[in-house]
Design an enzyme around this catalytic site. Sequence first.
Site, mmCIF file in Angstrom:
data_model
loop_
_atom_site.group_PDB
_atom_site.id
_atom_site.type_symbol
_atom_site.label_atom_id
_atom_site.label_comp_id
_atom_site.label_asym_id
_atom_site.label_seq_id
_atom_site.Cartn_x
_atom_site.Cartn_y
_atom_site.Cartn_z
ATOM 1 N N GLU A 63 5.118 9.170 14.222
ATOM 2 C CA GLU A 63 5.082 8.445 12.465
ATOM 3 C C GLU A 63 5.679 9.394 11.688
ATOM 4 O OE1 GLU A 63 1.230 5.797 12.293
ATOM 5 O OE2 GLU A 63 1.382 6.343 9.835
ATOM 6 N N GLU B 168 3.710 9.424 -0.239
ATOM 7 C CA GLU B 168 2.662 8.944 -0.943
ATOM 8 C C GLU B 168 2.449 10.493 -1.679
ATOM 9 O OE1 GLU B 168 -0.353 7.541 2.070
ATOM 10 O OE2 GLU B 168 -1.537 8.297 0.590
ATOM 11 N N LYS C 298 0.972 10.787 13.971
ATOM 12 C CA LYS C 298 1.493 10.818 12.299
ATOM 13 C C LYS C 298 2.077 12.462 12.642
ATOM 14 C CE LYS C 298 -1.171 8.370 9.424
ATOM 15 N NZ LYS C 298 -1.766 8.611 7.980
ATOM 16 N N ASP D 263 -2.859 13.923 6.982
ATOM 17 C CA ASP D 263 -1.926 12.742 6.563
ATOM 18 C C ASP D 263 -0.837 13.016 6.025
ATOM 19 O OD1 ASP D 263 -1.729 9.717 6.068
ATOM 20 O OD2 ASP D 263 -3.514 9.942 4.259
ATOM 21 N N GLU E 14 0.437 -1.529 0.152
ATOM 22 C CA GLU E 14 -0.011 -0.244 -0.263
ATOM 23 C C GLU E 14 0.839 0.892 0.320
ATOM 24 O OE1 GLU E 14 -3.383 0.081 2.398
ATOM 25 O OE2 GLU E 14 -3.228 1.851 3.092
ATOM 26 N N HIS F 94 -3.963 18.061 0.512
ATOM 27 C CA HIS F 94 -4.241 17.712 0.021
ATOM 28 C C HIS F 94 -5.127 18.218 -1.082
ATOM 29 C CE1 HIS F 94 -7.306 13.913 0.409
ATOM 30 N NE2 HIS F 94 -6.718 13.603 1.173
ATOM 31 N N ARG G 65 -11.750 16.881 10.180
ATOM 32 C CA ARG G 65 -11.051 15.573 10.356
ATOM 33 C C ARG G 65 -9.414 16.221 11.224
ATOM 34 N NH1 ARG G 65 -6.852 11.999 6.302
ATOM 35 N NH2 ARG G 65 -8.875 12.530 4.864
ATOM 36 N N GLU H 234 -10.753 4.476 8.396
ATOM 37 C CA GLU H 234 -10.837 3.930 7.103
ATOM 38 C C GLU H 234 -11.556 2.684 7.323
ATOM 39 O OE1 GLU H 234 -7.582 7.047 5.272
ATOM 40 O OE2 GLU H 234 -6.141 5.348 6.132
#
Lengths: 714, 714
Positions: free
Chosen positions: B402, B408, B375, B380, B182, B536, B351, B306
């Site tokens: 993290e 990504e 995180k 994200d 992933e 994002h 979020r 998720e």
Amino acid sequence: MKKIFFVFFLFFYNNILHAENGYDLWLRYLPVENQLLLSEYRSHISALIFPGNTAISGSAREELVSGITAMLKKKPVPAESVLSNGTLIAGTASRIEKIYKVSADDLKAAGEEGFIIRSVLINNRKCIVITANSDKGVLYGSFYFLRLLQTRQAINSLKVVTAPQLQLRMLNHWDNLNRTVERGYAGFSNWNWHMLPTYMDKRYRDYARANASVGINSTVLTNVNANATILTPEYLRKVAALADLFRTYGIRVFLTARFSAPVEMGGLPTADPLDPAVQQWWKNKADEIYKLIPDFGGFLVKANSEGQPGPQNYNRTHADGANMLADAVAPHKGIVIWRAFVYSNEVPEDRHKQAYNEFVPLDGKFRQNVLIQVKNGAIDFMPREPFHPLFGAMPKTQMMMEFQLTQEYLGQGTSLVFLAPLFRETLESDTWRNGKGSTVEKVIDGSLQTQTFNGMAGVTNIGNDINWCGHPFAQANWYALGRLTWDMKVIPEQIADEWLKMTFSVEEKFLAATKKIMLESRDVILQYSMPMGLHHLITYGSHYGPAPWVDKGARPDWTNVYYHKADSAGIGFNRTASGSNAIGQYAPEVQQSWSNPETCDEKYLLWFHHISWTHKMKSGRTLWEELCYQYYTGAERMKNVQNEWAKLKIYVDKDRFEQVTMLLQVQYEEAIWWRNSCVLYFQTFSKMAIPAGYEKPDKTLEYYKSLKFPFAPG
Amino acid sequence: MKKIFFVFFLFFYNNILHAENGYDLWLRYLPVENQLLLSEYRSHISALIFPGNTAISGSAREELVSGITAMLKKKPVPAESVLSNGTLIAGTASRIEKIYKVSADDLKAAGEEGFIIRSVLINNRKCIVITANSDKGVLYGSFYFLRLLQTRQAINSLKVVTAPQLQLRMLNHWDNLNRTVERGYAGFSNWNWHMLPTYMDKRYRDYARANASVGINSTVLTNVNANATILTPEYLRKVAALADLFRTYGIRVFLTARFSAPVEMGGLPTADPLDPAVQQWWKNKADEIYKLIPDFGGFLVKANSEGQPGPQNYNRTHADGANMLADAVAPHKGIVIWRAFVYSNEVPEDRHKQAYNEFVPLDGKFRQNVLIQVKNGAIDFMPREPFHPLFGAMPKTQMMMEFQLTQEYLGQGTSLVFLAPLFRETLESDTWRNGKGSTVEKVIDGSLQTQTFNGMAGVTNIGNDINWCGHPFAQANWYALGRLTWDMKVIPEQIADEWLKMTFSVEEKFLAATKKIMLESRDVILQYSMPMGLHHLITYGSHYGPAPWVDKGARPDWTNVYYHKADSAGIGFNRTASGSNAIGQYAPEVQQSWSNPETCDEKYLLWFHHISWTHKMKSGRTLWEELCYQYYTGAERMKNVQNEWAKLKIYVDKDRFEQVTMLLQVQYEEAIWWRNSCVLYFQTFSKMAIPAGYEKPDKTLEYYKSLKFPFAPG
């Protein structure tokens, strides 16, 4: 003292090779250690004349120079005329004609793609000439010459004139656009579609080099279970980038065509091959492709098989479908390769018979630029199959061979199985369609029936593993396919010998031992997995490991009981006249040799016959005893292979030695698993004891049935 | 003459390195070319005393001997006592105490995992000692010493005493059992589950070596989107094989726990963490695991996020879920790492705020062997995020970091982005929770709040590509994570310098140029993709490339208009008190510095504020002009990076040079794509012209919107 030196040498040799990762395949070009041979070679190759500025001649020159320089530790001096002994002259006949006049006979024999390598005297100087009608021929000749050096052959008196037996020498990649590989056991797909065309992975060139070195000149980049996205403009630009590179190694690119593409991407209401709009769509698509890739090979199509769309969705025939595509590519000299691997969910007929039933009535109905691609056998790449009944049965149809390099049914990624014996067995098979000697080979090369095109394809075993094929010995099957496409008569021992020398070592003791292992390997896996004509006993879906008990599936012929038909009376699929009569699809002479269980070659016995457990075999054993004998002997032989390999440690670099050692252990464990699973399962029908002298399985049938492999690769 | 020689040398150097494929990472151990330095090194390392027969000391000795031998082209003589100058002594303090008495202070400072390297006189002989309290410390010290040689440092007067700042120095693999990864951009997963445990890929050991070389001591093998199959006995045996190997390099193995495993594989009707049967199931499972892997690290869990199952499915809290698992592993000294990355489909809240809202009320409710993994930011892994408001907000809860190494949102597999500046930026951020200087670093290492455990994890960028990480420069992020887990204060320049010297070249000119490229790289991608706090804006699903226009998704916060909120008035997400008030989750001092758009650092401006298109920026430009300036400048800087790299050809081996060259071209094209897409799209709101002097996009917004990437990796 000599021995100590030798051991030291091997230790040293072993150590300097510790970083071998298999990436270089059979193109390692290790220095010649034998000093006598080295000076001999150097005396023959001190200067190089290599005119020509095409891309292909550039590839050949670069390979020749780097290969010779590495092996001889001395770069040949570039020259323009012959001034000394030991000049190597490479180039097409027309390019070198002022230096050397090539004989017309030689050139005729070499044809469009072949080549000539000769030791000659020019102005009283000893020279070697590599020549051909085309740059491509010179490329192949260069690789051939390098192979002579790699395999340490004498080069003082060369007289080589050779031309390929087949035109399409092809790989089929079952690579999906998301980089998974159907039935792939060597990692991800090498085609990094996402990063193409700007980013060209170094592997692309090395892939092309490896193919050219064995004469492979065609590649189908995409899976036969096709995705129409490959035909979008964006993806075609990516394909073109690969084609541009591969062209410099004499390789043409093909794609698989999703039959329903006109609907899926063209927005048409139908993909009916007789619909003019559909025909026009494909013509336009072909024009678009050829604009980007002028030497595009054409399409490979799997239609109306295992869920793929095809002409039958519109009540048209395979010929209708193939011809429509053929017409679209014909103006560009493209061809269509149409797969004969079709079988229907709805037809209750023995799968063995379906392709024949479907295609034979279409004989003579296909365009001249259509080839029917037929698997070696009628079921699906089993470890052993009788030759496909279509071979020789369609005299007015061009037919090419489809072999499988990826070991879907032959141990997948874990097993050492050299496939050249399997390929040769099929090619040598006599169809008797034109009397004795009507071998499959002759069907394929067109000597039995005139073909405009001919060819042979191998479904590749290539992925992005560092060593390309996963198992270090799996590379040999890629190599073998290439060699056989050039010359179907090369014997497996020769192929193994060449490959081993180039890939591992030229040491005689190593060669003798590993050749034996390779040449017996397919017999061994046959014995411990599917002996005497048993077939399709693998796990549902993944096809990994034994599961003769599978009796439920999406369709009857996706179960295993369908194939072995074991019951209290016996075991085997009656395909004679009293059964499915698949045997009736062969020539009378073939039928005769297989129809009688008493005279049928025992290797096909259970393929064609349902045989009583107490049937006496030629060995004197009953069928049940023979079955046990085969399974136990096969597993035992795997143990021997492990022992033989263990003795070869001093000849092999550390990493590859350990890799093969571990893989042989896995394979041995799988052999025991196959043996125990099959013997225990078939015992529930035979109700007979395992003969004395064989150790009893230490696990139960229920244990073996309980094994699950949800993430088996491929 | 000197210059000619230099050029010749570089040519030669370049050529001998032509086969570099990146597999060896930063552990290449190239010979020292500087003859003065070489003889200096040789004089210091002529003999080696290395007692100890544990597996870890074997790993250290093997690395030390092979690394030194390769770099010095001379093997150190094995010795048992100091007989000459230049003896290297390596071993735990107790093992070498008869030769050298290590100071108690040093040993105290080194702690359990640290080490000491000192130049010392023993019997009047100049020696170097590498020592520690544990074999693991000696292993780390050995790698450190090798790094000194690799980076060509002086070793005549060594005084190193160091201990890791964090206990859990960890990689998180998002690797699925079918070998897809992933958000992976470097091929298939390296974990060949199918062939484990018998077949141990060579990569496993080299992976462990690379980790140990930078102090990484923990690895989570499986994806946080978890599959229960990993907990079956068969897969646990495979995990144990890896753990057995990794242990010899000081690495402990963790697994992700699928919260619903008791239902899926245990056959229980519920996975309710308060259900005694469920608790017992996990206790039994833990016992089973620890029997196979006595030093098993524990579980990493993504729950109720998720789509993953979790305790909230049973109306229990995250604490209930984490504590149940913690109790199961506690008897074995295992720990549970519980991810704070949770957000709910049903909650209409920003979020940004959800993790804080969910977790802060649970402060003090977690067991002592639970760590909450947070995180770096609340959204994200954006290219830039303000630090996560949870840091410092749960004083009675152990928290670990993290980071994401796999890019990504930072150009994925195609972009050169060095992440150390991003990591440092977060670690240096001041939470103000305990007054000024309450940095995230201090939250993490426990100096702000006592923690029994502390740690930092990086979501890896590792796959089975030959060079492990796809982009040659992506390896630097793996390296950086390791170095920062050991010492969070190492500056990015130092990390880049070390990594470049070991991975590419020690040439000063090369280093100066590439360090500049690396250190600016994250700024560059920020500028051309998501400047001034925009975030994002990526393609739906694949997250590949720009798509600020995405306004439909399975949930509002899976769209992009949710984040940029562009309209005719302006652009940006108002997270102040007049908006979502996410800013209210920070300490008052932090709130104050970000709340006012006039004083808010412009890098966070659009993260926290909706700003008028005509707002005056510090530069004097309007917001719209500034936006254009950022996008155009970022893309322009990418062109400069290409130019700078092109000058470095003589310093880099051919393959890697070309690889990076092509990737930079891809990245430049992507920069233009980002710039044009975003400027054209935001222009539909601002209704303002692109300022003079900037070339107009050559494609339309519709064109960019039409691009599709159905097979983008990851």
